[in-house]
Design an enzyme around this catalytic site. Structure first.
Site, PDB file in Angstrom:
ATOM      1  N   SER A   5      73.189 -11.295  10.347  1.00 21.59           N
ATOM      2  CA  SER A   5      73.213 -11.559  11.146  1.00 21.59           C
ATOM      3  C   SER A   5      71.205 -10.677  10.971  1.00 21.59           C
ATOM      4  CB  SER A   5      73.441 -11.407  12.575  1.00 21.59           C
ATOM      5  OG  SER A   5      72.382 -11.785  13.680  1.00 21.59           O
ATOM      6  N   GLY A  47      80.587 -31.119  18.412  1.00 23.59           N
ATOM      7  CA  GLY A  47      80.717 -30.458  18.095  1.00 23.59           C
ATOM      8  C   GLY A  47      80.352 -29.226  18.874  1.00 23.59           C
ATOM      9  N   GLY A  48      80.524 -27.660  19.072  1.00 21.28           N
ATOM     10  CA  GLY A  48      80.115 -26.392  20.185  1.00 21.28           C
ATOM     11  C   GLY A  48      78.608 -26.527  20.122  1.00 21.28           C
ATOM     12  N   ASP A  94      70.515 -21.772  23.740  1.00 17.14           N
ATOM     13  CA  ASP A  94      70.784 -22.247  22.174  1.00 17.14           C
ATOM     14  C   ASP A  94      70.221 -23.534  22.755  1.00 17.14           C
ATOM     15  OD1 ASP A  94      72.016 -20.388  20.306  1.00 17.14           O
ATOM     16  OD2 ASP A  94      74.125 -20.895  21.169  1.00 17.14           O
ATOM     17  N   LYS A 108      81.659 -17.963  20.954  1.00 20.11           N
ATOM     18  CA  LYS A 108      80.489 -17.811  22.510  1.00 20.11           C
ATOM     19  C   LYS A 108      81.591 -18.227  23.564  1.00 20.11           C
ATOM     20  CE  LYS A 108      76.606 -19.082  19.866  1.00 20.11           C
ATOM     21  NZ  LYS A 108      75.950 -19.849  18.861  1.00 20.11           N
ATOM     22  N   GLY A 148      76.979 -35.029  15.705  1.00 19.03           N
ATOM     23  CA  GLY A 148      77.520 -34.407  15.133  1.00 19.03           C
ATOM     24  C   GLY A 148      78.319 -33.939  16.635  1.00 19.03           C
ATOM     25  N   ASN A 201      79.140 -39.404  15.796  1.00 20.17           N
ATOM     26  CA  ASN A 201      79.770 -38.209  14.372  1.00 20.17           C
ATOM     27  C   ASN A 201      80.865 -38.647  14.654  1.00 20.17           C
ATOM     28  OD1 ASN A 201      80.754 -35.339  14.734  1.00 20.17           O
ATOM     29  ND2 ASN A 201      82.729 -35.953  15.974  1.00 20.17           N
ATOM     30  N   ARG A 202      81.751 -38.388  12.610  1.00 21.99           N
ATOM     31  CA  ARG A 202      82.352 -38.575  12.008  1.00 21.99           C
ATOM     32  C   ARG A 202      84.199 -38.810  12.799  1.00 21.99           C
ATOM     33  NH1 ARG A 202      84.680 -33.894   7.852  1.00 21.99           N
ATOM     34  NH2 ARG A 202      84.753 -32.939   9.461  1.00 21.99           N
TER      35      ARG A 202
HETATM   36  P1  ATR Z   1      79.933 -26.042  15.693  1.00 19.69           P
HETATM   37  O1  ATR Z   1      80.159 -25.060  16.649  1.00 19.69           O
HETATM   38  O2  ATR Z   1      79.263 -26.079  14.233  1.00 19.69           O
HETATM   39  O3  ATR Z   1      79.418 -27.591  16.225  1.00 19.69           O
HETATM   40  P2  ATR Z   1      82.306 -27.422  15.129  1.00 19.69           P
HETATM   41  O4  ATR Z   1      82.827 -27.544  16.411  1.00 19.69           O
HETATM   42  O5  ATR Z   1      83.371 -27.114  14.019  1.00 19.69           O
HETATM   43  O6  ATR Z   1      80.982 -26.391  14.569  1.00 19.69           O
HETATM   44  O7  ATR Z   1      81.525 -28.655  14.559  1.00 19.69           O
HETATM   45  C1  ATR Z   1      81.883 -29.325  13.701  1.00 19.69           C
HETATM   46  C2  ATR Z   1      80.793 -30.585  13.848  1.00 19.69           C
HETATM   47  O8  ATR Z   1      80.156 -30.817  11.946  1.00 19.69           O
HETATM   48  C3  ATR Z   1      81.089 -32.175  13.999  1.00 19.69           C
HETATM   49  O9  ATR Z   1      80.544 -32.826  14.320  1.00 19.69           O
HETATM   50  C4  ATR Z   1      81.943 -32.004  12.983  1.00 19.69           C
HETATM   51  O10 ATR Z   1      82.766 -34.105  12.689  1.00 19.69           O
HETATM   52  P3  ATR Z   1      83.935 -34.095  13.421  1.00 19.69           P
HETATM   53  O11 ATR Z   1      84.252 -34.126  14.645  1.00 19.69           O
HETATM   54  O12 ATR Z   1      84.122 -35.073  12.597  1.00 19.69           O
HETATM   55  O13 ATR Z   1      85.032 -32.840  11.984  1.00 19.69           O
HETATM   56  C5  ATR Z   1      80.634 -32.650  11.900  1.00 19.69           C
HETATM   57  N1  ATR Z   1      81.178 -31.727  10.370  1.00 19.69           N
HETATM   58  C6  ATR Z   1      81.527 -31.366  10.026  1.00 19.69           C
HETATM   59  N2  ATR Z   1      81.594 -31.760   8.339  1.00 19.69           N
HETATM   60  C7  ATR Z   1      80.871 -32.957   8.299  1.00 19.69           C
HETATM   61  C8  ATR Z   1      81.194 -33.857   7.559  1.00 19.69           C
HETATM   62  N3  ATR Z   1      81.425 -33.325   5.896  1.00 19.69           N
HETATM   63  N4  ATR Z   1      80.723 -34.954   7.446  1.00 19.69           N
HETATM   64  C9  ATR Z   1      80.472 -35.142   8.248  1.00 19.69           C
HETATM   65  N5  ATR Z   1      80.434 -34.678   9.507  1.00 19.69           N
HETATM   66  C10 ATR Z   1      80.974 -32.928   9.555  1.00 19.69           C
END
Ligand code: ATR
Length: 289
Positions: free
Chosen positions: A15, A144-145, A118, A68, A142, A166-167
């Site tokens: 950190s 996620g969080g 953030d 978090k 994306g 998102n994927r």
């Molecule tokens: P964070 O808190 O950092 O957002 P998270 O909640 O695990 O972490 O979310 C990760 C994000 O990165 C998600 O949107 C994930 O896509 P999925 O919802 O389809 O899993 C995306 N992500 C992670 N690895 C990826 C990859 N190799 N290709 C495309 N998207 C990816």
């Protein structure tokens, strides 16, 4: 008198927060101690660390991966949450705040309060880069969080159009539903969702909020996707997402300024001192050379 702060995480050795906050403290002319606090990854340990820190006179704590959401739950059950923390479903900044809803005087002054700086840190960094946000057409990749935490601040900054790609498409759709249920400022009908591979066309700003920068994978980017500005919330290594759009003439930035920006907002909540983030960033960049 020295004021005490910590950042709680697991792992935590990497950190940069202690160095960042010491630069802020020097700028504000106050004496602080800011330590990295390792914590086992379970609810009871996290609660015990937070309680011991504040019972011992600590002023403020930052919370990082993987705590978090746990910090959010703790503040929800034992104290209060800012709107940004509530909508993000995550807390990165803890402090004690008087809780006016409590009749008991001691509880009034001791309530744990969780904020999330953030998203505003990202918005402040983008503004400091001179990138226009008013009416901007924005895409976030994306769901996620990291994505969740920045959507309300971006909408409050006056963006004109938002697409979340998102994927896993379903996760983007669920995210939009949850966010619009959590805040009147978020209208689910005004947010588009799509699979990352289907994200095409021209945007003003594209933000990479996936965790892909941590892996050796590359994001599938459609050939006819273009933007004026590309932002990756990751930092600290070469980011193919930024290289892709830089080669097409976009201005780019990694998330280092967001890191400093969210830290500055935490510091301001705790100490009421305003930080000159541009100056602090210059000092930190010099120090890391
Ligand atoms: P964070 O808190 O950092 O957002 P998270 O909640 O695990 O972490 O979310 C990760 C994000 O990165 C998600 O949107 C994930 O896509 P999925 O919802 O389809 O899993 C995306 N992500 C992670 N690895 C990826 C990859 N190799 N290709 C495309 N998207 C990816």
């Amino acid at each position: 008198m020295t004021q005490h702060f910590i950042v709680i995480g697991n792992p935590i050795a990497h950190s940069k927060s202690p160095e960042i906050h010491q630069v802020f403290a020097a700028q504000a002319g106050i004496d602080i101690s800011y330590q990295r606090q390792y914590c086992p990854d379970d609810t009871a340990s996290f609660g015990a660390v937070v309680e011991a820190f504040f019972n011992g006179g600590g002023v403020g704590a930052n919370v990082t991966v993987p705590f978090k959401q746990l910090a959010y739950a703790l503040c929800e059950s034992k104290g209060g949450l800012s709107e940004h923390a509530r909508v993000a479903g995550a807390v990165n900044t803890l402090l004690l705040k008087s809780d006016e809803s409590q009749k008991d005087h001691l509880q009034k002054i001791n309530a744990l309060y969780g904020d999330n700086t953030d998203g505003q840190g990202l918005v402040n960094h983008i503004i400091s880069l001179g990138w226009p946000l008013a009416q901007a057409r924005v895409a976030i990749i994306g769901a996620g969080g990291a994505a969740r935490g920045v959507i309300l601040p971006l909408i409050q900054a006056g963006i004109g159009q938002l697409t979340i790609a998102n994927r896993t498409l379903n996760k983007a759709e669920v995210l939009v539903e949850e966010l619009s249920a959590a805040s009147d400022a978020i209208n689910k009908h005004a947010i588009e969702t799509c699979a990352t591979t289907e994200l095409t066309g021209q945007f003003d700003l594209i933000i990479n909020a996936t965790s892909i920068g941590l892996s050796d994978d590359t994001l599938p980017i459609a050939d006819d996707l273009n933007c004026h500005y590309a932002y990756d919330m990751m930092y600290g290594r070469a980011l193919p997402f930024l290289q892709h759009f830089a080669a097409r003439g976009a201005q780019t930035s990694d998330g280092y300024g967001m890191l400093i920006g969210q830290a500055a907002l935490s510091f301001e909540r705790w100490t009421a001192h305003t930080i000159d983030v541009v100056k602090a960033t210059e000092i930190l960049k010099q120090a890391s050379k």
